[in-house]
Design a protein around this motif. Sequence first.
Motif, PDB file in Angstrom:
ATOM      1  N   GLN A  86      57.963 -13.868  -4.351  1.00 54.62           N
ATOM      2  CA  GLN A  86      58.966 -14.369  -5.448  1.00 54.62           C
ATOM      3  C   GLN A  86      58.650 -15.645  -5.815  1.00 54.62           C
ATOM      4  OE1 GLN A  86      62.915 -13.266  -3.758  1.00 54.62           O
ATOM      5  NE2 GLN A  86      62.469 -11.296  -3.617  1.00 54.62           N
ATOM      6  N   ARG A  87      58.516 -16.662  -4.816  1.00 54.87           N
ATOM      7  CA  ARG A  87      58.265 -18.121  -5.245  1.00 54.87           C
ATOM      8  C   ARG A  87      56.948 -18.146  -6.166  1.00 54.87           C
ATOM      9  NH1 ARG A  87      56.011 -21.895  -0.634  1.00 54.87           N
ATOM     10  NH2 ARG A  87      54.244 -20.485  -1.384  1.00 54.87           N
ATOM     11  N   ASP A  88      56.126 -17.337  -5.608  1.00 55.56           N
ATOM     12  CA  ASP A  88      54.735 -17.443  -6.460  1.00 55.56           C
ATOM     13  C   ASP A  88      54.802 -16.751  -7.907  1.00 55.56           C
ATOM     14  OD1 ASP A  88      53.560 -18.830  -4.340  1.00 55.56           O
ATOM     15  OD2 ASP A  88      52.625 -17.020  -3.609  1.00 55.56           O
ATOM     16  N   GLU A  89      55.447 -15.783  -8.060  1.00 55.58           N
ATOM     17  CA  GLU A  89      55.711 -15.265  -8.968  1.00 55.58           C
ATOM     18  C   GLU A  89      56.555 -16.202  -9.990  1.00 55.58           C
ATOM     19  OE1 GLU A  89      57.820 -11.229 -11.065  1.00 55.58           O
ATOM     20  OE2 GLU A  89      57.729 -11.234  -8.915  1.00 55.58           O
ATOM     21  N   ARG A  90      57.671 -16.633  -9.627  1.00 52.59           N
ATOM     22  CA  ARG A  90      58.618 -17.599 -10.405  1.00 52.59           C
ATOM     23  C   ARG A  90      57.793 -18.999 -10.906  1.00 52.59           C
ATOM     24  NH1 ARG A  90      64.100 -17.760  -6.800  1.00 52.59           N
ATOM     25  NH2 ARG A  90      64.745 -15.582  -7.224  1.00 52.59           N
ATOM     26  N   ALA A  91      57.058 -19.410  -9.944  1.00 49.77           N
ATOM     27  CA  ALA A  91      55.978 -20.493 -10.328  1.00 49.77           C
ATOM     28  C   ALA A  91      55.162 -20.171 -11.241  1.00 49.77           C
ATOM     29  CB  ALA A  91      55.239 -20.939  -9.013  1.00 49.77           C
ATOM     30  N   ALA A  92      54.468 -19.093 -11.109  1.00 54.32           N
ATOM     31  CA  ALA A  92      53.589 -18.397 -12.289  1.00 54.32           C
ATOM     32  C   ALA A  92      54.288 -18.333 -13.552  1.00 54.32           C
ATOM     33  CB  ALA A  92      52.907 -17.225 -11.785  1.00 54.32           C
ATOM     34  N   LEU A  93      55.459 -17.715 -13.604  1.00 54.28           N
ATOM     35  CA  LEU A  93      56.216 -17.575 -14.786  1.00 54.28           C
ATOM     36  C   LEU A  93      56.563 -19.243 -15.352  1.00 54.28           C
ATOM     37  CD1 LEU A  93      58.820 -14.739 -13.841  1.00 54.28           C
ATOM     38  CD2 LEU A  93      56.658 -14.794 -15.523  1.00 54.28           C
ATOM     39  N   ARG A  94      56.824 -19.919 -14.772  1.00 47.67           N
ATOM     40  CA  ARG A  94      57.279 -21.437 -14.888  1.00 47.67           C
ATOM     41  C   ARG A  94      56.055 -22.016 -15.655  1.00 47.67           C
ATOM     42  NH1 ARG A  94      60.521 -21.782 -10.359  1.00 47.67           N
ATOM     43  NH2 ARG A  94      58.756 -22.682  -9.129  1.00 47.67           N
ATOM     44  N   ALA A  95      54.785 -21.982 -14.978  1.00 46.50           N
ATOM     45  CA  ALA A  95      53.585 -22.220 -15.557  1.00 46.50           C
ATOM     46  C   ALA A  95      53.320 -21.768 -16.933  1.00 46.50           C
ATOM     47  CB  ALA A  95      52.514 -22.019 -14.417  1.00 46.50           C
ATOM     48  N   GLU A  96      53.436 -20.267 -16.949  1.00 41.62           N
ATOM     49  CA  GLU A  96      53.172 -19.830 -18.326  1.00 41.62           C
ATOM     50  C   GLU A  96      54.000 -20.169 -19.354  1.00 41.62           C
ATOM     51  OE1 GLU A  96      53.236 -15.580 -17.689  1.00 41.62           O
ATOM     52  OE2 GLU A  96      51.561 -15.464 -16.285  1.00 41.62           O
ATOM     53  N   LEU A  97      55.376 -20.260 -19.002  1.00 42.51           N
ATOM     54  CA  LEU A  97      56.302 -20.637 -19.927  1.00 42.51           C
ATOM     55  C   LEU A  97      55.999 -22.350 -20.367  1.00 42.51           C
ATOM     56  CD1 LEU A  97      58.793 -20.505 -21.498  1.00 42.51           C
ATOM     57  CD2 LEU A  97      60.190 -21.275 -19.537  1.00 42.51           C
ATOM     58  N   LYS A  98      55.528 -23.106 -19.611  1.00 42.95           N
ATOM     59  CA  LYS A  98      55.180 -24.562 -19.684  1.00 42.95           C
ATOM     60  C   LYS A  98      53.920 -24.542 -20.642  1.00 42.95           C
ATOM     61  CE  LYS A  98      54.338 -28.937 -17.817  1.00 42.95           C
ATOM     62  NZ  LYS A  98      54.151 -29.730 -16.597  1.00 42.95           N
ATOM     63  N   SER A  99      52.969 -23.549 -20.414  1.00 42.81           N
ATOM     64  CA  SER A  99      51.679 -23.667 -21.208  1.00 42.81           C
ATOM     65  C   SER A  99      52.004 -23.054 -22.409  1.00 42.81           C
ATOM     66  CB  SER A  99      50.771 -22.669 -20.380  1.00 42.81           C
ATOM     67  OG  SER A  99      49.542 -22.413 -21.322  1.00 42.81           O
ATOM     68  N   ALA A 100      52.997 -21.990 -22.607  1.00 44.24           N
ATOM     69  CA  ALA A 100      53.328 -21.494 -24.063  1.00 44.24           C
ATOM     70  C   ALA A 100      53.987 -22.489 -24.709  1.00 44.24           C
ATOM     71  CB  ALA A 100      54.119 -20.245 -23.794  1.00 44.24           C
ATOM     72  N   GLN A 101      54.890 -23.366 -23.955  1.00 41.81           N
ATOM     73  CA  GLN A 101      55.449 -24.518 -24.782  1.00 41.81           C
ATOM     74  C   GLN A 101      54.675 -25.275 -25.119  1.00 41.81           C
ATOM     75  OE1 GLN A 101      58.335 -25.390 -21.725  1.00 41.81           O
ATOM     76  NE2 GLN A 101      60.012 -24.258 -22.660  1.00 41.81           N
ATOM     77  N   LEU A 102      53.651 -25.805 -24.559  1.00 42.51           N
ATOM     78  CA  LEU A 102      52.672 -26.821 -24.898  1.00 42.51           C
ATOM     79  C   LEU A 102      51.797 -26.231 -25.978  1.00 42.51           C
ATOM     80  CD1 LEU A 102      51.627 -28.178 -21.447  1.00 42.51           C
ATOM     81  CD2 LEU A 102      52.933 -29.232 -23.208  1.00 42.51           C
ATOM     82  N   GLU A 103      51.405 -24.936 -25.852  1.00 39.99           N
ATOM     83  CA  GLU A 103      50.560 -24.210 -26.962  1.00 39.99           C
ATOM     84  C   GLU A 103      51.279 -24.251 -28.434  1.00 39.99           C
ATOM     85  OE1 GLU A 103      47.997 -20.519 -27.817  1.00 39.99           O
ATOM     86  OE2 GLU A 103      49.056 -20.750 -26.023  1.00 39.99           O
ATOM     87  N   LEU A 104      52.711 -23.640 -28.150  1.00 39.51           N
ATOM     88  CA  LEU A 104      53.625 -23.820 -29.183  1.00 39.51           C
ATOM     89  C   LEU A 104      53.560 -25.135 -29.963  1.00 39.51           C
ATOM     90  CD1 LEU A 104      55.283 -22.073 -31.261  1.00 39.51           C
ATOM     91  CD2 LEU A 104      57.142 -22.599 -29.449  1.00 39.51           C
ATOM     92  N   ALA A 105      53.879 -26.282 -29.149  1.00 38.53           N
ATOM     93  CA  ALA A 105      54.085 -27.531 -29.568  1.00 38.53           C
ATOM     94  C   ALA A 105      52.581 -28.045 -30.310  1.00 38.53           C
ATOM     95  CB  ALA A 105      54.446 -28.393 -28.577  1.00 38.53           C
ATOM     96  N   GLU A 106      51.507 -27.657 -29.840  1.00 35.97           N
ATOM     97  CA  GLU A 106      50.325 -28.133 -30.237  1.00 35.97           C
ATOM     98  C   GLU A 106      50.162 -27.513 -31.638  1.00 35.97           C
ATOM     99  OE1 GLU A 106      47.060 -30.206 -31.016  1.00 35.97           O
ATOM    100  OE2 GLU A 106      48.383 -30.351 -29.328  1.00 35.97           O
ATOM    101  N   VAL A 107      50.455 -26.262 -31.596  1.00 28.51           N
ATOM    102  CA  VAL A 107      50.318 -25.310 -32.908  1.00 28.51           C
ATOM    103  C   VAL A 107      51.197 -25.796 -33.993  1.00 28.51           C
ATOM    104  CG1 VAL A 107      50.723 -23.088 -34.054  1.00 28.51           C
ATOM    105  CG2 VAL A 107      49.640 -23.046 -31.734  1.00 28.51           C
ATOM    106  N   GLN A 108      52.303 -26.182 -33.532  1.00 27.84           N
ATOM    107  CA  GLN A 108      53.438 -26.667 -34.626  1.00 27.84           C
ATOM    108  C   GLN A 108      52.837 -28.143 -35.063  1.00 27.84           C
ATOM    109  OE1 GLN A 108      56.929 -26.482 -32.355  1.00 27.84           O
ATOM    110  NE2 GLN A 108      57.478 -24.679 -33.272  1.00 27.84           N
ATOM    111  N   LYS A 109      52.278 -28.823 -34.071  1.00 25.33           N
ATOM    112  CA  LYS A 109      51.730 -30.171 -34.587  1.00 25.33           C
ATOM    113  C   LYS A 109      50.387 -29.999 -35.460  1.00 25.33           C
ATOM    114  CE  LYS A 109      49.812 -34.291 -32.538  1.00 25.33           C
ATOM    115  NZ  LYS A 109      49.302 -34.901 -31.230  1.00 25.33           N
ATOM    116  N   ARG A 110      49.752 -29.119 -35.360  1.00 18.63           N
ATOM    117  CA  ARG A 110      48.552 -28.832 -36.029  1.00 18.63           C
ATOM    118  C   ARG A 110      49.032 -28.310 -37.378  1.00 18.63           C
ATOM    119  NH1 ARG A 110      46.014 -26.577 -31.567  1.00 18.63           N
ATOM    120  NH2 ARG A 110      46.470 -24.658 -32.273  1.00 18.63           N
ATOM    121  N   GLN A 111      49.915 -27.426 -37.591  1.00  9.73           N
ATOM    122  CA  GLN A 111      50.428 -26.753 -38.621  1.00  9.73           C
ATOM    123  C   GLN A 111      51.271 -27.915 -39.619  1.00  9.73           C
ATOM    124  OE1 GLN A 111      53.313 -23.484 -38.132  1.00  9.73           O
ATOM    125  NE2 GLN A 111      53.725 -23.247 -40.176  1.00  9.73           N
ATOM    126  N   GLY A 112      51.967 -28.932 -38.844  1.00 13.66           N
ATOM    127  CA  GLY A 112      52.533 -29.856 -39.465  1.00 13.66           C
ATOM    128  C   GLY A 112      51.523 -30.831 -40.062  1.00 13.66           C
TER     129      GLY A 112
END
Length: 396
Positions: free
Chosen positions: A167-193
Motif C-alpha cells: 500500500q505504501r509503495d502504491e501510494r508512493a507511486a501514485l504520488r510520483a505519477e501525480l507529481k510527474s503529471a503536474q510537472l509535465e502539465l506545467a511544462e506544457v502550459q509553459k510551452r503553450q504560453g
Amino acid sequence: MLQRPRRGDPLWIWVLHGWEALSWGLIALVTLITMAGGTPGRRKLGILALTAVLAACYTLVRRSHGNRLPGPYGYLSVLVVALGLLAYLGDGFGALYTVALAQFIVFADSPRGAVLFTGLGALGITAGGSLREGGQPDVFLHNTISSLGVWAVAVLMALLTPRALAQRDERAALRAELKSAQLELAEVQKRQGAAEERERLAREIHDTLAQGFASIIVLAEAARSQLSTDPGRSAQQLRSIEQTARENLAEARVLVGAAPSSGVAPGSVAATLRRTLDRFTQDTGLTVTAELADIDCDQRTRVALLRCTQESLANIRKHAAASTVGVVLTEQSGGAELEITDDGRGFVVADSRGFGLDGMRKRLAEFGGGLTVTSSVGDGTRILATIPLNDRSQVP
C-alpha cells in the motif's frame, strides 16, 4: 531490513516501528528488575553480558543500515540465541520473545524470513525456559503451547507487513505519477504560453512594424524617383516617411514594454479609421470612399478594427493594383461590421498562404468575431470583419 517509516506510510508500519523502539525500553526494564532482584550473581552477569551484546549488535546494524556485519539476519541469529539463553538464566525473560516480535519483522526482508526466525525464537525461549525449570515434560508442553500462540501472532504480523508495504509503495507511486503529471502539465502550459506569446508578438509586429517599414520602403522609392521631376510630391512623401517612422518607434516601445498602451491614439473608432484612410490616400493617391459609423466600443475592439483596416490596406497597396477602395463600418445586431472592398486584380482565396489574413482571423477570434474573404481573379476583393459588441465579457 524495513526502513524507518515515512510520511504517507500506512498506520501499521508506524505501529510496527513504535513497537520495535518500545521493545528496547522493556528489555532494559526487565534487565534492571533482574539486576535488583534475588537472581544469583553469576546469572546476573550473564544476563547483563547478553543484553549488552544484543544492544551492541542492534546499534551496529542500525547505524550501518545492514551493510556491514553482523547484518540483519546475523542480528536475528544473535537475538534468537540471546532470547534462549536469557530465558534459561532468568525467570520471566521468556516474555521478551513477545516484546521482541517487532524486531523479527523489521529486520527480516521477507515474510518467509520473518516466519522462520520468529519460529526459531519461539523454539529458543521454549528450550531455555524448560531447561531452567528442570526439563520436565509438563513444563516443556506448557512453554511450547505458550510459544506457539505468540508465534501465531508473529506469523500474522509477517503476513500483514508486506500488504502494508505494498500500500505504501502504491501510494508512493501514485504520488510520483501525480507529481510527474503536474510537472509535465506545467511544462506544457509553459510551452503553450510561450508559443501563444510568440504568435501574439509576431502578429503585432506584422500588423505594425512590418507594415510601417513596407510603407517606408514604398514611399522612399517613390520619393527618389520623383525627386527631380516633382520635388513637392517628394517632400510630401518624405514627411510621410518621417511620420511612419515615428509611429513605428512608438509601436516598438509598446512591444518591448516601454510604453503603457497600444500605441494607438485615443478617440472614436470612426476618427481613428478616418486618419488611417487619409494617410493611405495621401501616400498612394488611390480614391477611397468611406462610410464610418461612430460605434461605441472599447479600446481593444477599436485597435482590432484598426489593425484589420491597416492589414487590408497594406494588401491592397502591395498586391491589388486597384484604383478605388471602399470602407464601410456599421453596427449590426449588437456587433460591428467592417467591410473593405477594392476593384483590383483579385486572387484565389484558397491559394492564399499569407500571414496577414491568418493573423486577422486569429485577432478577431479572440473577440468571438470572424473574417470573411471574398475574391476571384479579375473581380477585386471584399473583406468582411465582424466583432460582437453586446457581450464584453468574452473579450479576454
